[in-house]
Design a protein around this motif. Structure first.
Motif, PDB file in Angstrom:
ATOM      1  N   GLY A  30     -35.888   2.411  -8.284  1.00 31.44           N
ATOM      2  CA  GLY A  30     -36.629   1.742  -9.342  1.00 31.44           C
ATOM      3  C   GLY A  30     -35.736   1.521 -10.543  1.00 31.44           C
ATOM      4  O   GLY A  30     -34.765   2.260 -10.746  1.00 31.44           O
ATOM      5  N   ALA A  31     -36.063   0.500 -11.339  1.00 26.29           N
ATOM      6  CA  ALA A  31     -35.263   0.242 -12.539  1.00 26.29           C
ATOM      7  C   ALA A  31     -35.985  -0.729 -13.457  1.00 26.29           C
ATOM      8  O   ALA A  31     -36.713  -1.616 -12.999  1.00 26.29           O
ATOM      9  N   VAL A  32     -35.763  -0.537 -14.745  1.00 28.23           N
ATOM     10  CA  VAL A  32     -36.003  -1.589 -15.724  1.00 28.23           C
ATOM     11  C   VAL A  32     -34.619  -1.954 -16.245  1.00 28.23           C
ATOM     12  O   VAL A  32     -33.936  -1.130 -16.852  1.00 28.23           O
ATOM     13  N   LEU A  33     -34.183  -3.158 -15.934  1.00 35.34           N
ATOM     14  CA  LEU A  33     -32.800  -3.578 -16.173  1.00 35.34           C
ATOM     15  C   LEU A  33     -32.815  -4.927 -16.886  1.00 35.34           C
ATOM     16  O   LEU A  33     -32.641  -5.972 -16.274  1.00 35.34           O
ATOM     17  N   CYS A  34     -33.020  -4.880 -18.192  1.00 33.09           N
ATOM     18  CA  CYS A  34     -33.082  -6.112 -18.972  1.00 33.09           C
ATOM     19  C   CYS A  34     -31.702  -6.660 -19.314  1.00 33.09           C
ATOM     20  O   CYS A  34     -31.548  -7.872 -19.489  1.00 33.09           O
ATOM     21  N   PHE A  35     -30.712  -5.768 -19.419  1.00 31.85           N
ATOM     22  CA  PHE A  35     -29.396  -6.184 -19.894  1.00 31.85           C
ATOM     23  C   PHE A  35     -28.316  -5.909 -18.845  1.00 31.85           C
ATOM     24  O   PHE A  35     -27.383  -5.134 -19.073  1.00 31.85           O
ATOM     25  N   PRO A  36     -28.415  -6.535 -17.672  1.00 33.77           N
ATOM     26  CA  PRO A  36     -27.397  -6.312 -16.644  1.00 33.77           C
ATOM     27  C   PRO A  36     -26.078  -6.967 -17.026  1.00 33.77           C
ATOM     28  O   PRO A  36     -26.046  -8.004 -17.691  1.00 33.77           O
ATOM     29  N   ALA A  37     -25.000  -6.347 -16.591  1.00 35.42           N
ATOM     30  CA  ALA A  37     -23.658  -6.888 -16.812  1.00 35.42           C
ATOM     31  C   ALA A  37     -23.046  -7.193 -15.448  1.00 35.42           C
ATOM     32  O   ALA A  37     -22.443  -6.336 -14.806  1.00 35.42           O
ATOM     33  N   ASN A  38     -23.267  -8.414 -14.997  1.00 30.99           N
ATOM     34  CA  ASN A  38     -22.668  -8.918 -13.763  1.00 30.99           C
ATOM     35  C   ASN A  38     -23.238  -8.260 -12.508  1.00 30.99           C
ATOM     36  O   ASN A  38     -22.517  -8.026 -11.544  1.00 30.99           O
ATOM     37  N   TRP A  39     -24.528  -7.942 -12.524  1.00 26.72           N
ATOM     38  CA  TRP A  39     -25.207  -7.543 -11.283  1.00 26.72           C
ATOM     39  C   TRP A  39     -26.687  -7.847 -11.395  1.00 26.72           C
ATOM     40  O   TRP A  39     -27.243  -7.917 -12.485  1.00 26.72           O
ATOM     41  N   ARG A  40     -27.303  -8.074 -10.244  1.00 26.73           N
ATOM     42  CA  ARG A  40     -28.712  -8.449 -10.179  1.00 26.73           C
ATOM     43  C   ARG A  40     -29.517  -7.323  -9.551  1.00 26.73           C
ATOM     44  O   ARG A  40     -29.164  -6.809  -8.490  1.00 26.73           O
ATOM     45  N   LEU A  41     -30.611  -6.976 -10.197  1.00 20.73           N
ATOM     46  CA  LEU A  41     -31.454  -5.897  -9.703  1.00 20.73           C
ATOM     47  C   LEU A  41     -31.954  -6.190  -8.290  1.00 20.73           C
ATOM     48  O   LEU A  41     -31.966  -5.301  -7.429  1.00 20.73           O
ATOM     49  N   ALA A  42     -32.337  -7.421  -8.025  1.00 23.04           N
ATOM     50  CA  ALA A  42     -32.884  -7.761  -6.709  1.00 23.04           C
ATOM     51  C   ALA A  42     -31.876  -7.524  -5.589  1.00 23.04           C
ATOM     52  O   ALA A  42     -32.259  -7.226  -4.453  1.00 23.04           O
TER      53      ALA A  42
ATOM     54  N   PRO B 199     -26.714 -11.340 -15.696  1.00 22.17           N
ATOM     55  CA  PRO B 199     -26.648 -10.940 -14.289  1.00 22.17           C
ATOM     56  C   PRO B 199     -25.469 -11.574 -13.560  1.00 22.17           C
ATOM     57  O   PRO B 199     -25.031 -11.056 -12.532  1.00 22.17           O
ATOM     58  N   ARG B 200     -24.988 -12.686 -14.082  1.00 20.57           N
ATOM     59  CA  ARG B 200     -23.717 -13.253 -13.652  1.00 20.57           C
ATOM     60  C   ARG B 200     -22.897 -13.514 -14.900  1.00 20.57           C
ATOM     61  O   ARG B 200     -23.353 -14.185 -15.818  1.00 20.57           O
ATOM     62  N   ARG B 201     -21.705 -12.950 -14.944  1.00 21.39           N
ATOM     63  CA  ARG B 201     -20.869 -13.055 -16.138  1.00 21.39           C
ATOM     64  C   ARG B 201     -20.600 -14.517 -16.473  1.00 21.39           C
ATOM     65  O   ARG B 201     -20.213 -15.305 -15.604  1.00 21.39           O
ATOM     66  N   LYS B 202     -20.810 -14.883 -17.728  1.00 16.02           N
ATOM     67  CA  LYS B 202     -20.744 -16.278 -18.139  1.00 16.02           C
ATOM     68  C   LYS B 202     -19.353 -16.665 -18.628  1.00 16.02           C
ATOM     69  O   LYS B 202     -18.653 -15.880 -19.251  1.00 16.02           O
ATOM     70  N   ALA B 203     -18.979 -17.901 -18.343  1.00 17.89           N
ATOM     71  CA  ALA B 203     -17.799 -18.533 -18.942  1.00 17.89           C
ATOM     72  C   ALA B 203     -16.531 -17.708 -18.768  1.00 17.89           C
ATOM     73  O   ALA B 203     -15.772 -17.503 -19.706  1.00 17.89           O
ATOM     74  N   VAL B 204     -16.295 -17.224 -17.560  1.00 21.84           N
ATOM     75  CA  VAL B 204     -15.067 -16.472 -17.291  1.00 21.84           C
ATOM     76  C   VAL B 204     -13.860 -17.385 -17.464  1.00 21.84           C
ATOM     77  O   VAL B 204     -13.871 -18.539 -17.045  1.00 21.84           O
ATOM     78  N   GLY B 205     -12.811 -16.875 -18.095  1.00 18.30           N
ATOM     79  CA  GLY B 205     -11.588 -17.645 -18.263  1.00 18.30           C
ATOM     80  C   GLY B 205     -11.443 -18.278 -19.626  1.00 18.30           C
ATOM     81  O   GLY B 205     -10.365 -18.759 -19.979  1.00 18.30           O
ATOM     82  N   GLU B 206     -12.515 -18.297 -20.420  1.00 17.91           N
ATOM     83  CA  GLU B 206     -12.428 -18.828 -21.770  1.00 17.91           C
ATOM     84  C   GLU B 206     -12.063 -17.706 -22.741  1.00 17.91           C
ATOM     85  O   GLU B 206     -11.846 -16.567 -22.344  1.00 17.91           O
ATOM     86  N   VAL B 207     -11.997 -18.036 -24.019  1.00 17.65           N
ATOM     87  CA  VAL B 207     -11.616 -17.041 -25.022  1.00 17.65           C
ATOM     88  C   VAL B 207     -12.697 -15.962 -25.101  1.00 17.65           C
ATOM     89  O   VAL B 207     -13.880 -16.259 -25.287  1.00 17.65           O
TER      90      VAL B 207
END
Length: 235
Positions: A130-142, A196-204
């Motif tokens: 079980g989890a309440v995961l509002c602020f995931p960093a590059n992973w999805r609860l499902a 849940p998916r890291r955004k804008a990889v490769g930018e500043v």
């Protein structure tokens, strides 16, 4: 994008840290309130209302463990600026949260900044139940629901088989009343807490994101609780 920033990282989270990098945590210090509380809680409420299936999940068998986490949290909240009045809690930002012991993770999601994951021993491994995961960093609860620890951490590059064994031993060994903590720190292009998916990889990369992660054994159900308190600061 919702940009919610703290003023600075806590000093213990500014040093170098290697996996698993675990140390003892004060029994009353696995929940914290910081200057971003009100803004983070507003965002959490939005996610729980509009995207609940992505941020909240629980195996029905985990209900007793989730209820115990809520009970343990309620013991700590008065020391953090909360006030309990009957079946409601007045939060530091003035919100009133009703206590629903049949939906303990949802209630916790409206009370505290921490994301909360429940892991329970099944066979030789701890499984996410079980989890309440509002602020995931590059992973999805499902994608991680019902998975053991090694399944949760795939595909983390530094999570080797040796570290996986050490982490499992740590979860086996953590004792009630003697929690542990660790942290991570990574640079991000965007400040959005819900990634849940890291955004804008490769930018500043203009932001540092750090998670304070605590590992707590519940005394009654024997579940292990993994909490995540997230800081985001401008670099």
């Amino acid at each position: 994008m919702t940009e919610i920033l703290q003023d600075q990282l806590p000093p213990p989270q500014t040093v170098e840290n290697k996996l698993p990098g675990v140390g003892p945590c004060d029994p009353d210090d696995w929940l914290q309130v910081d200057e971003a509380y009100a803004a983070q809680m507003t965002y959490r409420a939005e996610l729980l209302a509009e995207n609940r299936e992505a941020v909240l999940w629980m195996d029905p068998a985990a209900l007793p463990a989730a209820q115990e986490v809520l009970e343990e949290a309620l013991h700590l909240l008065p020391g953090l600026g909360f006030e309990r009045v009957g079946d409601e809690v007045i939060c530091p930002d003035g919100r009133i949260v009703p206590l629903d012991h049949q939906q303990p993770l949802l209630t916790l999601g409206h009370l505290v900044q921490e994301d909360i994951c429940i892991l329970q021993k099944q066979g030789d491994e701890h499984v996410l139940t079980g989890a309440v995961l509002c602020f995931p960093a590059n992973w999805r609860l499902a994608e991680k629901a019902g998975k053991p620890l090694i399944g949760i951490h795939i595909p983390v590059p530094d999570y080797t088989d040796d570290i996986a064994r050490r982490v499992q031993r740590m979860f086996d060994g953590v004792r009630a009343g003697r929690p542990l903590w660790r942290f991570n720190r990574l640079s991000y292009v965007e400040a959005d807490l819900h990634q849940p998916r890291r955004k804008a990889v490769g930018e500043v990369e203009r932001f540092d994101r750090s998670e304070r992660q605590c590992i707590i054994r519940m005394p009654r159900t024997d579940a292990v609780i993994f909490t995540i308190h997230t800081w985001v600061v401008r670099r």
